[in-house]
Structures are given as structure tokens and as C-alpha cells.
Write a protein that holds these residues in place. Sequence first.
Motif, PDB file in Angstrom:
ATOM      1  N   ARG A 139     -44.674  -1.358  38.901  1.00 35.53           N
ATOM      2  CA  ARG A 139     -43.233  -1.118  38.854  1.00 35.53           C
ATOM      3  C   ARG A 139     -42.612  -1.668  40.129  1.00 35.53           C
ATOM      4  O   ARG A 139     -42.553  -0.980  41.140  1.00 35.53           O
ATOM      5  N   ARG A 157     -35.343 -11.319  35.583  1.00 33.50           N
ATOM      6  CA  ARG A 157     -34.513 -10.540  34.667  1.00 33.50           C
ATOM      7  C   ARG A 157     -34.939  -9.085  34.690  1.00 33.50           C
ATOM      8  O   ARG A 157     -36.117  -8.794  34.487  1.00 33.50           O
ATOM      9  N   PRO A 158     -34.009  -8.183  34.932  1.00 34.30           N
ATOM     10  CA  PRO A 158     -34.384  -6.770  34.976  1.00 34.30           C
ATOM     11  C   PRO A 158     -34.799  -6.279  33.593  1.00 34.30           C
ATOM     12  O   PRO A 158     -34.276  -6.745  32.584  1.00 34.30           O
ATOM     13  N   ASP A 159     -35.764  -5.344  33.560  1.00 29.93           N
ATOM     14  CA  ASP A 159     -36.168  -4.753  32.282  1.00 29.93           C
ATOM     15  C   ASP A 159     -35.156  -3.706  31.827  1.00 29.93           C
ATOM     16  O   ASP A 159     -35.023  -3.436  30.634  1.00 29.93           O
ATOM     17  N   ALA A 160     -34.495  -3.099  32.786  1.00 27.39           N
ATOM     18  CA  ALA A 160     -33.459  -2.131  32.458  1.00 27.39           C
ATOM     19  C   ALA A 160     -32.453  -2.118  33.592  1.00 27.39           C
ATOM     20  O   ALA A 160     -32.749  -2.550  34.696  1.00 27.39           O
ATOM     21  N   CYS A 196     -33.380 -10.445  40.973  1.00 29.25           N
ATOM     22  CA  CYS A 196     -32.613  -9.934  39.828  1.00 29.25           C
ATOM     23  C   CYS A 196     -31.126 -10.216  40.018  1.00 29.25           C
ATOM     24  O   CYS A 196     -30.428 -10.595  39.088  1.00 29.25           O
ATOM     25  N   GLU A 242     -34.576  -1.556  36.743  1.00 28.90           N
ATOM     26  CA  GLU A 242     -36.041  -1.456  36.672  1.00 28.90           C
ATOM     27  C   GLU A 242     -36.610  -2.831  36.418  1.00 28.90           C
ATOM     28  O   GLU A 242     -36.042  -3.614  35.663  1.00 28.90           O
ATOM     29  N   LYS A 243     -37.737  -3.109  37.067  1.00 26.34           N
ATOM     30  CA  LYS A 243     -38.432  -4.363  36.814  1.00 26.34           C
ATOM     31  C   LYS A 243     -39.924  -4.115  36.945  1.00 26.34           C
ATOM     32  O   LYS A 243     -40.383  -3.589  37.962  1.00 26.34           O
ATOM     33  N   ARG A 244     -40.646  -4.447  35.884  1.00 23.65           N
ATOM     34  CA  ARG A 244     -42.099  -4.277  35.904  1.00 23.65           C
ATOM     35  C   ARG A 244     -42.767  -5.634  35.829  1.00 23.65           C
ATOM     36  O   ARG A 244     -42.292  -6.537  35.153  1.00 23.65           O
TER      37      ARG A 244
END
Lengths: 303, 250
Positions: free
Chosen positions: A18, A55-58, A49, A11-13
Motif C-alpha cells: 500500500r 493513477r490512484p486506485d481510489a 498521482c 489510495e495507491k497499491r
Amino acid sequence: MGVAVSIDQVEKRFGPLRALDGVSLQIAEGEFFGLLGPNGAGKTTLISCLAGLARPDAGRLTVMGRDVVADYRAARRLLGVVPQELVFDPFFSVRETLRIQSGYFGIRNNDDWIDEVLANLDLTAKANTNMRRLSGGMKRRVLVAQALVHKPPVIVLDEPTAGVDVELRQGLWQFVQRLNREGHTVILTTHYLEEAEALCGRIAMLKQGRIVALDTTSNLLARFAGHTLSVRLAPGAALPDALRARATEKDGFWHLRLGGLAEVEAILAALRTAACAFDDLRLTQADLEDVFIGLMQGAEGAR
Amino acid sequence: MTGFRTLLYKEVLRFWKVGFQTVAAPVLTALLYLLIFSHVLDRHVLVHGVPYTAFLIPGLVMMSLVQNAFANSSSSLIQSKITGSVVFVLLPPISYLEFFLAYVVAAVLRGLMVGAGVLLVTAWFAPLSFVAPLWIIAFAVLGGGILGAFGMIAGIWADKFDQLAGFQNFLILPLTMLSGVFYSLHSLPAFWQGVSHFNPVFYMIDGFRYGFFGVSDVAPESSLAVVAISFLAVSAATLAMLRSGYKLRS
């Protein structure tokens, strides 16, 4: 074959947007993989990423089993990225650029491989030219060369043929296909769907940060496509009502999507019975563009 | 280590290829300062018992050194950010520490080259002594290091050239000009003496000048402590910024 790239629930915001909304994907070693989607679908964010530019958030990404965050140095050594933007360092010549890039990857005395890459990308004559003096297409080739200086097992090409002339495109694809045959995993994003269709064994389609299709190219084509029969009627002729109900008109042709080739005979019979004269008749196999458009218009239903 | 060495080599080559602008020009600027101020003041002023022109030279050397160290790392980073070529140093397996050291060492080298150039062209105008050369070197390297690291922070933070120019004109220039390059702190009113003690560049120049004449406004050991602590603090901040990926990795 092992796993070249593993993407797990990434996930990346960016603020409320999103950009990546739980993307999972595995790409095997030696694959020629296509990443397609409209602008803003998240292709470049996903590649960023993977390359450590974002950097990914998750979620978690690995290159040849190496985590791109925890083990970033190993992961980056295994990855070669051709960025989408046409960027260059104006202070240096082509050869200086490639020597410096080799050094960044810890490689000294890389001239033999640099010469080979230059020759394959038809850049030998420009080796000592300053980057500023190269045409756009030439700069693009240098970007490809820069991504290859450290012979990465995984190569990512982000829209490499945007703004590149036909001749270079052909040469570039021959070179990349050769690298793929020699065992390099290739990940490609492109807007040219014919390219993806011709080159990629497997394709993921992204829309709004989600994967809406992930399959081999042939399966995607078979699943969504089938054939279309297109008819241009003679002046004054009208399509029988039964056919009109299922046809769409575009560019002077009536297009009828077929469930199978056997339907052709029934359609022709219906035209004959109605004494409907036609000037032109075409049978076309749907291409990736049809699949793409179908998916992007009705993505939810296709998942 | 090859990654660090290559990045350092590239950074040095970057300014050396335009050396006329990055090394020769600041040397000329410093020479002009010297000609004007020494013409006006030399016959009238002694500072710490030293003729004014001789007093001025180490200050000009240090001022040019730190300004150019700052200019080097900050302009390199903002240029590569704006042109996008920064990806070439973000994609490879270069560690944060290597990245930091390469930019700072290149900045120090440019500062030292400019400083040496200023010293070379100005030394003819007044009798100079070199009482404590190790102090000269220590303050030159640490001063360049502080401003080199600070330049990295500014170059990473700024999104546009005018933001960086603001940094340079409204912070670095006043800090260096008002640091005791042109005067001894003791000639200032008490209030401004107090204010000057909060300017780290003052300690760089005061300690640097001590290495030439053996006299200074404050004890050189105190100056060295302030300068060393400043260097560690700015370096720690820069490294923390790089590790977090601030404005470099989204």
C-alpha cells in the motif's frame, strides 16, 4: 486564498504494497509546503498521482480545482514538476530542450521567459550546450527550468537538491522563494530537513503511505520539540540518580529533555547539591530532525 | 495542436540528427541487396513479365520503408523509457491522440525518407514505370503507418532493448523478408502461398508494386482493404494502450 492542491482519500497499491493508504491533504494557494518522510513513505507516489504519472486506485486529486484524471489537460497545464531522477534527452541543447518543453505545453515563441529562467538558474552560458555535456548539477538546473517553462501556478520539486553543491542549492532556493513570493504555490520533498525547516511554512510527514503529522512548521517544532540541556561531566563525576533516570547518554553528553526553560535552574541546583562537576553545558532547541525521528519511531502515538 | 506539432518536430529532429544511421544506413543495406540479387538473377528471371531487378526495386523500397517506420517509433519510445526522459512527454497536457499521431507521423516520415532514398539509388539499375502513383503513395503511407503504430506497441511493451530486438528480429524481419519482396507469391508452393496471405506486409508490397507496374499477385483493391483495416486495427490497439496508460503511467 483558494485551494491550490486538494488530495482526498487517495489510495495507491503496487501489488500487496500500500504505497498510499488514504492520504488527504489540502494545500492553499501561495503556500510553501513540505512533504517529508523516509524512503518508501509514498512521497514520490503521491507526486506521481498528482502529475498523472501514476493513477490512484481510489480517491481524488485536483490542481487549482481541476481533476487530475477527468480534466487532466487543464490540471497538467497548472502544474510544473521537477522529477527526482536526473533525466535528460541527449539529442538536444539546453535551449532546444526548453523550447520543445514549451511547445508541449502549447506555448510558442517563449524565448523571453526561457532567457529569464536561464539567467535565474545561471544557465545562460550553457544555453547552446548539448545536454550530454552538462554536469549533474547543471542538468538538475535544466530540470527545474523545464518545469517552469509554462509558468505553472503550482510547482512541485521532488528532491531537487539531491547531489547538488551548496552554491547551487542557495541559488535555487532564492529563485524558488522568489517564485513563491510572486504567488506560486511550491510543494517540496527533500531529505534535507534543515531545508524544509527553513523554507516550508507547513509540513506533512508521511510514513508507510499515511500522513503521520500535518501542521505548520513552527507548531510541529513546538509540539514535539522544546529544549534539551546537554551536560558533559568532568572526569570521575557521576550524574545524580534522580537526573540519570530521565537522561539519555550520547556522544559523551547526558541529554535531558526539558518541559520548560524553568527546569534548567532545578537541574543546575541538583548538580550543585550533588557536587557534580561538569566540563561543558549546552542548551539546544530541537529541530525538525528531532521531530522527524520522534515521529518515525513512534508514529502511532504521535498521530 | 502546438503540443502535437512540437512532439512531431522533436521526433523528426531525433532521427534527423543521427540521419547517417537512421536514413543513410538502411539505404545502403537495400542497395547491397539489389546489387547481389540482381547480379545473380536478373538475366534469368522475369516476374509478371518484368525483369527481376525492376521487380525487386519496389519491394526493397517498401521493405526498407516499413522496417524503418517500425524502428523509429519503437526505438524512440524504449530509449526514452529506459533513460527516463519519457516523463517530459508524460507530464505535459498532450492528449492520447496527439501522442499517437506524433509518433506515427514521424515514423511514416522516416519510412518515406528511407524509401525515397532507396528508390533514388536503385532506380538507376533498371527501367521503372510509375503506372499508378496514387497507389504508390497510399500503400507507402499506410504501410509506414501500420508499422509505425506497431512500433509504438512494441516500444511501450518492451522493458529492455533485447526484448525489442527480439520483436524486431523474430517478427518484423521474417514478416518483411517473407512478404514477396524477393519473389512473386505464384512461385511458391500452394501451402506457402496460403500462409503468405496471412501476412499483412505481403499486401503492402503487392499493392505498392502494382503502383509501379500495374501487375500484382492479388487485386490492388483487396490489398488496400487489408492494409487499411490493418492500420485501423493496429491504431485502435495502440490508442487503447495509451489511454489505459499501460507501462507508461503506473
